[in-house]
Design a protein around this motif. Sequence first.
Motif, PDB file in Angstrom:
ATOM      1  N   ALA A   1       0.813  -1.263   0.083  1.00  0.00           N
ATOM      2  CA  ALA A   1      -0.114  -0.054  -0.051  1.00  0.00           C
ATOM      3  C   ALA A   1       1.004   1.177  -0.031  1.00  0.00           C
ATOM      4  CB  ALA A   1      -1.069   0.125   1.250  1.00  0.00           C
ATOM      5  N   SER A   2       0.905   2.067  -1.047  1.00  0.00           N
ATOM      6  CA  SER A   2       1.740   3.078  -1.256  1.00  0.00           C
ATOM      7  C   SER A   2       1.072   4.245  -1.241  1.00  0.00           C
ATOM      8  CB  SER A   2       2.817   2.822  -2.383  1.00  0.00           C
ATOM      9  OG  SER A   2       3.353   2.030  -2.468  1.00  0.00           O
ATOM     10  N   THR A   3       1.617   5.261  -0.532  1.00  0.00           N
ATOM     11  CA  THR A   3       0.888   6.799  -0.356  1.00  0.00           C
ATOM     12  C   THR A   3       2.034   7.771  -0.925  1.00  0.00           C
ATOM     13  OG1 THR A   3       1.173   7.046   1.698  1.00  0.00           O
ATOM     14  CG2 THR A   3      -1.012   6.347   1.043  1.00  0.00           C
TER      15      THR A   3
ATOM     16  N   ALA B   1       8.650  11.641  -1.241  1.00  0.00           N
ATOM     17  CA  ALA B   1       8.986  10.274  -0.669  1.00  0.00           C
ATOM     18  C   ALA B   1       7.644   9.288  -0.921  1.00  0.00           C
ATOM     19  CB  ALA B   1       9.344  10.339   0.569  1.00  0.00           C
ATOM     20  N   GLN B   2       7.910   8.097  -1.240  1.00  0.00           N
ATOM     21  CA  GLN B   2       7.104   7.208  -1.746  1.00  0.00           C
ATOM     22  C   GLN B   2       7.067   6.096  -0.291  1.00  0.00           C
ATOM     23  OE1 GLN B   2       7.398   4.489  -4.895  1.00  0.00           O
ATOM     24  NE2 GLN B   2       5.022   4.556  -4.883  1.00  0.00           N
ATOM     25  N   ARG B   3       6.035   5.926   0.358  1.00  0.00           N
ATOM     26  CA  ARG B   3       5.933   5.135   1.458  1.00  0.00           C
ATOM     27  C   ARG B   3       5.094   4.019   1.244  1.00  0.00           C
ATOM     28  NH1 ARG B   3       5.069   8.967   6.489  1.00  0.00           N
ATOM     29  NH2 ARG B   3       5.061   6.985   7.478  1.00  0.00           N
ATOM     30  N   GLY B   4       5.350   2.487   1.773  1.00  0.00           N
ATOM     31  CA  GLY B   4       4.511   1.602   1.638  1.00  0.00           C
ATOM     32  C   GLY B   4       4.884   0.448   2.598  1.00  0.00           C
ATOM     33  N   THR B   5       4.003  -0.668   2.712  1.00  0.00           N
ATOM     34  CA  THR B   5       4.142  -1.603   3.698  1.00  0.00           C
ATOM     35  C   THR B   5       4.149  -3.020   3.028  1.00  0.00           C
ATOM     36  OG1 THR B   5       3.351  -0.132   5.398  1.00  0.00           O
ATOM     37  CG2 THR B   5       3.484  -2.605   5.907  1.00  0.00           C
TER      38      THR B   5
ATOM     39  N   ALA C   1       6.094 -11.040   9.440  1.00  0.00           N
ATOM     40  CA  ALA C   1       7.173 -10.413   9.055  1.00  0.00           C
ATOM     41  C   ALA C   1       6.952  -9.378   8.182  1.00  0.00           C
ATOM     42  CB  ALA C   1       8.476 -11.202   8.653  1.00  0.00           C
ATOM     43  N   ALA C   2       7.377  -8.145   8.532  1.00  0.00           N
ATOM     44  CA  ALA C   2       7.130  -6.887   7.605  1.00  0.00           C
ATOM     45  C   ALA C   2       7.982  -5.921   7.488  1.00  0.00           C
ATOM     46  CB  ALA C   2       5.866  -6.284   8.374  1.00  0.00           C
ATOM     47  N   MET C   3       7.846  -5.034   6.295  1.00  0.00           N
ATOM     48  CA  MET C   3       8.751  -4.042   6.325  1.00  0.00           C
ATOM     49  C   MET C   3       7.767  -2.731   6.000  1.00  0.00           C
ATOM     50  SD  MET C   3      11.697  -3.311   3.369  1.00  0.00           S
ATOM     51  CE  MET C   3      10.752  -2.815   2.384  1.00  0.00           C
ATOM     52  N   ARG C   4       8.383  -1.817   6.621  1.00  0.00           N
ATOM     53  CA  ARG C   4       7.573  -0.577   6.333  1.00  0.00           C
ATOM     54  C   ARG C   4       8.505   0.633   5.688  1.00  0.00           C
ATOM     55  NH1 ARG C   4       5.823   0.543  11.170  1.00  0.00           N
ATOM     56  NH2 ARG C   4       4.016  -0.264  10.764  1.00  0.00           N
ATOM     57  N   GLU C   5       8.216   1.341   4.615  1.00  0.00           N
ATOM     58  CA  GLU C   5       8.997   2.288   4.095  1.00  0.00           C
ATOM     59  C   GLU C   5       8.653   3.474   5.105  1.00  0.00           C
ATOM     60  OE1 GLU C   5      11.357   2.179   2.009  1.00  0.00           O
ATOM     61  OE2 GLU C   5      11.066  -0.170   2.011  1.00  0.00           O
ATOM     62  N   THR C   6       9.831   4.443   5.300  1.00  0.00           N
ATOM     63  CA  THR C   6       9.488   5.686   6.135  1.00  0.00           C
ATOM     64  C   THR C   6      10.415   6.577   5.086  1.00  0.00           C
ATOM     65  OG1 THR C   6      11.473   5.461   7.519  1.00  0.00           O
ATOM     66  CG2 THR C   6       9.220   4.170   8.199  1.00  0.00           C
TER      67      THR C   6
ATOM     68  N   GLY D   1      14.235   5.605   5.271  1.00  0.00           N
ATOM     69  CA  GLY D   1      14.378   4.496   4.780  1.00  0.00           C
ATOM     70  C   GLY D   1      13.445   3.238   5.345  1.00  0.00           C
ATOM     71  N   SER D   2      13.908   1.973   5.104  1.00  0.00           N
ATOM     72  CA  SER D   2      12.998   0.998   5.416  1.00  0.00           C
ATOM     73  C   SER D   2      13.143   0.314   6.730  1.00  0.00           C
ATOM     74  CB  SER D   2      13.353  -0.213   4.418  1.00  0.00           C
ATOM     75  OG  SER D   2      14.661  -0.930   4.562  1.00  0.00           O
ATOM     76  N   ARG D   3      12.059  -0.012   7.415  1.00  0.00           N
ATOM     77  CA  ARG D   3      12.063  -0.515   8.706  1.00  0.00           C
ATOM     78  C   ARG D   3      11.581  -1.617   8.882  1.00  0.00           C
ATOM     79  NH1 ARG D   3      15.424   2.973   8.553  1.00  0.00           N
ATOM     80  NH2 ARG D   3      15.792   4.800  10.024  1.00  0.00           N
TER      81      ARG D   3
END
Length: 201
Positions: A18-20, A25-29, A59-64, A67-69
């Motif tokens: 899901a990107s917004t 900066a493009q962020r997503g999960t 397990a997940a990764m979130r873009e901030t 950077g990715s977290r």
Amino acid sequence: MSDSSARHAAWLIAALLASTLIGCAQRGTVVLLPEKDGRPTAVVVKQNDKETVLDKPYAAMRETAFGSRPYTSTPEEVQTKFGPALTSQPQRAVSFTLYFVEGKDEFTDESKRVVESLFSEIAKRPVPDVVVIGHTDALGSDQVNDALARQRAETVRAELIRRGVAPDNIQASGRGKREPLIPTPDGIAEPRNRRVEIFVR
């Protein structure tokens, strides 16, 4: 990771990314969902020159903006963020195998019971897509087995139509003795090869 797991992982990325746009900066999960049968799976998420391996359920990764977290998601978060996307996905294909009495297009007693499970699955789908493939054992000529395999597939197709499945939603074909479940020499009667495979999508 197997091909099926890779395809499933790719679907997860498509379904759960899901990107917004926030500023420039493009962020997503990305969240890795568990397989229904408990099989292990994994996915590698790449961004620029960095790779993150997600190899455990949720397990997940979130873009901030920084950077990715990586983090661990929850079923509640998945439902809140991605519920509509998951609901809109088509159901997975389900397969059934029906076995036949030797030389006939008549179900074995055990397969008669499986038929009810088949129709129960079809009823769950608003527009079912059904593929029916008939098979025989190696007893008899190619010509006889081709006709018998097709007849078995048509028997199942006719029953599907009788139960309300639209004829245009059913594909039926016969493979004769060309694709045995249990390989045998010609002339051998093998009950497990006298079957119809049904794929419900």
